[in-house]
Design a protein around this motif. Structure first.
Motif, PDB file in Angstrom:
ATOM      1  N   GLY A 126       3.206  29.470 -82.217  1.00 58.05           N
ATOM      2  CA  GLY A 126       2.936  30.512 -83.190  1.00 58.05           C
ATOM      3  C   GLY A 126       3.025  31.901 -82.603  1.00 58.05           C
ATOM      4  O   GLY A 126       3.504  32.117 -81.478  1.00 58.05           O
ATOM      5  N   GLU A 127       2.477  32.879 -83.368  1.00 58.09           N
ATOM      6  CA  GLU A 127       2.599  34.286 -82.991  1.00 58.09           C
ATOM      7  C   GLU A 127       1.308  35.020 -83.352  1.00 58.09           C
ATOM      8  O   GLU A 127       0.775  34.835 -84.456  1.00 58.09           O
ATOM      9  CB  GLU A 127       3.775  34.908 -83.750  1.00 58.09           C
ATOM     10  CG  GLU A 127       4.017  36.372 -83.464  1.00 58.09           C
ATOM     11  CD  GLU A 127       5.147  36.937 -84.305  1.00 58.09           C
ATOM     12  OE1 GLU A 127       5.323  38.160 -84.287  1.00 58.09           O
ATOM     13  OE2 GLU A 127       5.833  36.147 -84.989  1.00 58.09           O
ATOM     14  N   HIS A 158       3.966  36.275 -92.308  1.00 56.03           N
ATOM     15  CA  HIS A 158       4.301  34.904 -91.901  1.00 56.03           C
ATOM     16  C   HIS A 158       3.017  34.146 -91.518  1.00 56.03           C
ATOM     17  O   HIS A 158       2.807  33.798 -90.343  1.00 56.03           O
ATOM     18  CB  HIS A 158       5.269  34.915 -90.718  1.00 56.03           C
ATOM     19  CG  HIS A 158       6.563  35.611 -91.008  1.00 56.03           C
ATOM     20  ND1 HIS A 158       7.521  35.074 -91.834  1.00 56.03           N
ATOM     21  CD2 HIS A 158       7.037  36.825 -90.593  1.00 56.03           C
ATOM     22  CE1 HIS A 158       8.553  35.910 -91.919  1.00 56.03           C
ATOM     23  NE2 HIS A 158       8.280  36.980 -91.179  1.00 56.03           N
ATOM     24  N   ARG A 163       2.924  31.085 -89.221  1.00 54.21           N
ATOM     25  CA  ARG A 163       3.158  31.245 -87.785  1.00 54.21           C
ATOM     26  C   ARG A 163       1.937  31.813 -87.067  1.00 54.21           C
ATOM     27  O   ARG A 163       1.949  31.970 -85.858  1.00 54.21           O
ATOM     28  CB  ARG A 163       4.354  32.186 -87.554  1.00 54.21           C
ATOM     29  CG  ARG A 163       5.689  31.635 -87.990  1.00 54.21           C
ATOM     30  CD  ARG A 163       6.165  30.557 -87.032  1.00 54.21           C
ATOM     31  NE  ARG A 163       6.328  31.086 -85.670  1.00 54.21           N
ATOM     32  CZ  ARG A 163       6.241  30.342 -84.570  1.00 54.21           C
ATOM     33  NH1 ARG A 163       5.961  29.054 -84.664  1.00 54.21           N
ATOM     34  NH2 ARG A 163       6.420  30.884 -83.388  1.00 54.21           N
TER      35      ARG A 163
END
Length: 728
Positions: A118-119, A127, A130
């Motif tokens: 993920g981020e 998003h 994510r």
């Protein structure tokens, strides 16, 4: 609290879906040896330590709405908070609660993030799928600005696994990443020589690790074959030199990299039978090391892969004795894994296969004594299974055959070591005699085994395996002496065993079996002091047991024996509280036990006996102290449901279930005690009908009648117990 005063260097928080990463990180941190030139230097948290041990890992999901008190305490006792970040963690309620609590009580600068997928802050970018930060972290601020914690990324396109690991370690030590990495590279080639003095082994380790890089780039069969044979040397011959020194943790890098290498091989290639045989043997040896390190799930994974390879190899070359022998070894280890997990049918299948292979080898070469030993080992395995299935009259003659065979080989210098291991059947023979009620013979066999091993330790004082074998043998003797009420023997065995175990843990603090052995002897001493009516000493030893238990549970909350020993310590604390007429302390013990079983035991069938016992503690208080029928009914039903499908495959569990059902009946109005519930042990932590009836006879409660009370006179060994007859 200064950096050096924290109990844990770090607390790992993660979603259960990221368990494998958490387990890897836990091992990587606890097994990391800080470069010697950094140790003692000034770090952010004070002098840099030599090890990062123990690391607290919250392994289980919480069972209640609020953050469990034990986790709050662990966070407070941890110098740094390590958050494993992923989309799973970002949506985990429990991870978010832990982060929220941490940020409310601690400096955000001690937060370390390991991003596995993920981020960060992807939600703000549109998003959310994510997102890897939980809401509490996304919304945190410092001086009005968004919190930006130190983060390492596992992705090879970012930090990669090695650099990510070092970044987290640098944060825990309070040193710069660049400095640590430089020192780590310098120390890596020196470490084995400093620790073991095995110059040949050090060279082999260095070459072996280099071989992995070569293998990753070259596909030539010859190179691959040589590399895999070198791995086999590392996990076989060198292991044999490291094990007596208690230094198997040195092989962590080899085992982990070998596992990753084998998993990543091109499955479409055909390396040839010789290379496949080397690979299968290496996988089995990795499994053996993982068992010694207290990593059964990892062990089973590699052993299963080895077993499949070796069965295929033997099918293709059935007359190859070397391949057949290796298959037999792996059949044993897979069976051992089943036995450890209580899966006796699976264990029997593999043990019978091991026996058939051993007998086939002897039929091909009757003069080969090493193969004769394998036949004796196979017989011993089947005897142990008979014991576990309560077939004591079947097990006893099998153990006697094993002992006779071992005695015939022990004087052969080449076979003395293996024959001594086989004489472990003496200990099983003693335990079997104990189950058959032949107590004096049982203790004599157990003492004989301990004496034999003590002589071996005196002859080989530097052999750590022999010391461990003696310490474990003494634990069996100590527990058995408590069962029979032979307090002096238990005290002697516990004292000697504890001294040995402390030396072993000091030499190798990462060895799970050594730490378990120290715990066992601490509990033996607590029980012996209780039997001797030395309550202050018993309380002190039991407190030490709980300290050791907390460390072991933080390392691996899945180990059944550790969980069972937690309940043993809780039971002893409960009994001591009643002896002091300290109902408040008894209630505190019950609350902690219920919190423990409510978190880790309800879904595990082998632990239902412990789950029922904790609720019976609470039921006893609800009925006889609080007179709260609503609470009593809740605990009565919980205990009844747990006992309905409790695992009684092991003898101790079967006896405990019968005893607990009798207690449940007494607290529900029964006026008699079934014969099956009569005491089969004098161990002080047993939740016995004797002590229960003594506590409550004479009180104005119709649930216990005078006829029943007359069957259980006061315990002369603990005269203070009889005071409960008049305390209302």
């Amino acid at each position: 609290m200064t950096g050096s005063n924290y109990k844990y260097p770090g607390f790992i928080s993660y979603s259960h879906r990221d368990r494998k990463v958490a387990e890897w990180l836990h091992r990587a941190l606890e097994n990391y040896r800080v470069p010697k030139r950094l140790v003692g230097s000034a770090g952010q948290f004070g002098p840099v330590p030599a090890r990062l041990y123990p690391i607290f890992r919250d392994r289980e999901e919480l069972s209640a709405g609020a953050l469990a008190e034990q986790l709050r305490l662990a966070i407070a006792q941890s110098r740094c908070y390590i958050l494993i970040c992923s989309p799973h963690a970002a949506t985990s309620r429990w991870v978010n609660e832990e982060v929220e609590h941490f940020l409310s009580v601690r400096d955000p600068a001690s937060l370390l993030c390991l991003i596995v997928d993920g981020e960060p802050n992807a939600t703000a970018k549109g998003h959310p799928e994510r997102e890897c930060f939980p809401p509490a972290l996304r919304n945190a601020t410092v001086n009005g600005l968004p919190l930006e914690p130190m983060a390492a990324q596992l992705d090879d396109d970012a930090d990669g696994r090695d650099n990510a690991r070092l970044k987290i370690i640098a944060g825990l030590l309070g040193v710069g990443f660049d400095e640590l990495k430089r020192r780590d590279l310098i120390a890596r080639n020196r470490r084995l020589a400093v620790l073991t003095g095995l110059s040949v082994g050090v060279a082999a380790v260095t070459v072996a690790l280099a071989i992995f890089a070569v293998l990753a780039q070259r596909e030539a069969e010859h190179s691959r074959q040589q590399g895999e044979e070198l791995i086999g040397f590392m996990l076989g011959d060198l292991r044999g030199k490291l094990e007596p020194l208690g230094k198997l943790d040195i092989l962590d890098a080899v085992g982990d990299r070998a596992t990753a290498y084998f998993a990543g091989l091109d499955r479409g290639s055909d390396p040839g039978p010789r290379a496949l045989a080397a690979r299968a043997k290496a996988l089995r040896q990795i499994g053996e090391v993982r068992f010694a390190q207290g990593r059964p799930a990892d062990a089973v994974e590699t052993l299963s892969a080895a077993l499949k390879l070796q069965r295929d190899l033997v099918a293709a070359a059935p007359d190859d004795n070397a391949l057949l022998f290796e298959l037999g070894q792996t059949e044993f280890w897979v069976g051992y894994a089943g036995w450890r997990a209580g899966q006796f049918d699976q264990a029997e299948t593999n043990f019978l296969a091991y026996q058939a292979i051993s007998q086939k080898l002897v039929s091909r070469d009757p003069a080969n004594l090493s193969w004769q030993i394998e036949v004796a080992y196979a017989l011993n395995n089947l005897a142990i299974l008979a014991f576990e299935r309560h077939r004591y009259t079947e097990a006893l003659p099998l153990f006697e055959q094993v002992v006779a065979k071992a005695r015939g080989l022990v004087d052969d210098a080449a076979l003395a070591s293996e024959a001594t291991k086989l004489l472990g059947a003496l200990s099983w023979q003693g335990s079997t005699l104990l189950r058959l009620g032949r107590n004096a013979e049982a203790l004599a066999k157990l003492q004989e085994h301990a004496d034999l091993l003590r002589a071996r330790v005196q002859a080989q004082p530097d052999d750590q395996w022999q010391r461990y074998a003696l310490a474990f043998s003494l634990s069996t003797l100590g527990y058995s002496a408590l069962d029979t009420g032979d307090t002096a023997i238990a005290l002697s065995a516990g004292t000697e065993g504890a001294a040995l175990a402390k030396q072993m843990v000091s030499a190798d603090p990462s060895n799970f079996d050594y730490r378990q052995t120290l715990l066992m002897h601490s509990q033996i001493l607590a029980g012996a002091e209780f039997q001797a009516n030395h309550m202050e000493a018993a309380a002190s030893e039991n407190a030490e047991s709980l300290r050791l238990l907390n460390d072991l549970l933080a390392h691996d909350g899945t180990n059944r024996e550790t969980r069972r020993r937690y309940m043993t310590a809780a039971q002893l604390a409960y009994e001591m509280a009643w002896l002091r007429h300290d109902v408040a302390q008894a209630r505190s013990v019950v609350d902690e036990a219920l919190g423990f079983v409510g978190k880790v035991l309800p879904d595990a069938k082998p632990d239902r006996v412990d789950y029922a016992q904790a609720h019976l503690y609470a039921l006893e208080l609800a009925v006889y102290e609080d007179h709260d029928e609503v609470a009593a009914q809740v605990h009565r039903e919980a205990a009844r449901n747990a006992l309905t499908d409790a695992d009684e495959s092991q003898a101790d569990d079967a006896h405990a279930s019968a005893r607990l059902r009798a207690l449940l009946g007494l607290m529900s109005g029964a006026d008699h005690i079934p014969a099956a519930a009569q005491p089969n042990t004098k161990a002080p932590w047993t939740y016995s009908v004797q002590r229960f009836v003594e506590r409550h006879c004479g009180k104005p409660n119709a649930l216990l009648n005078k006829q029943l009370c007359s069957q259980y006179p006061p315990d002369a060994q603990h005269p203070r117990l009889s005071k409960t007859r008049d305390d209302r």
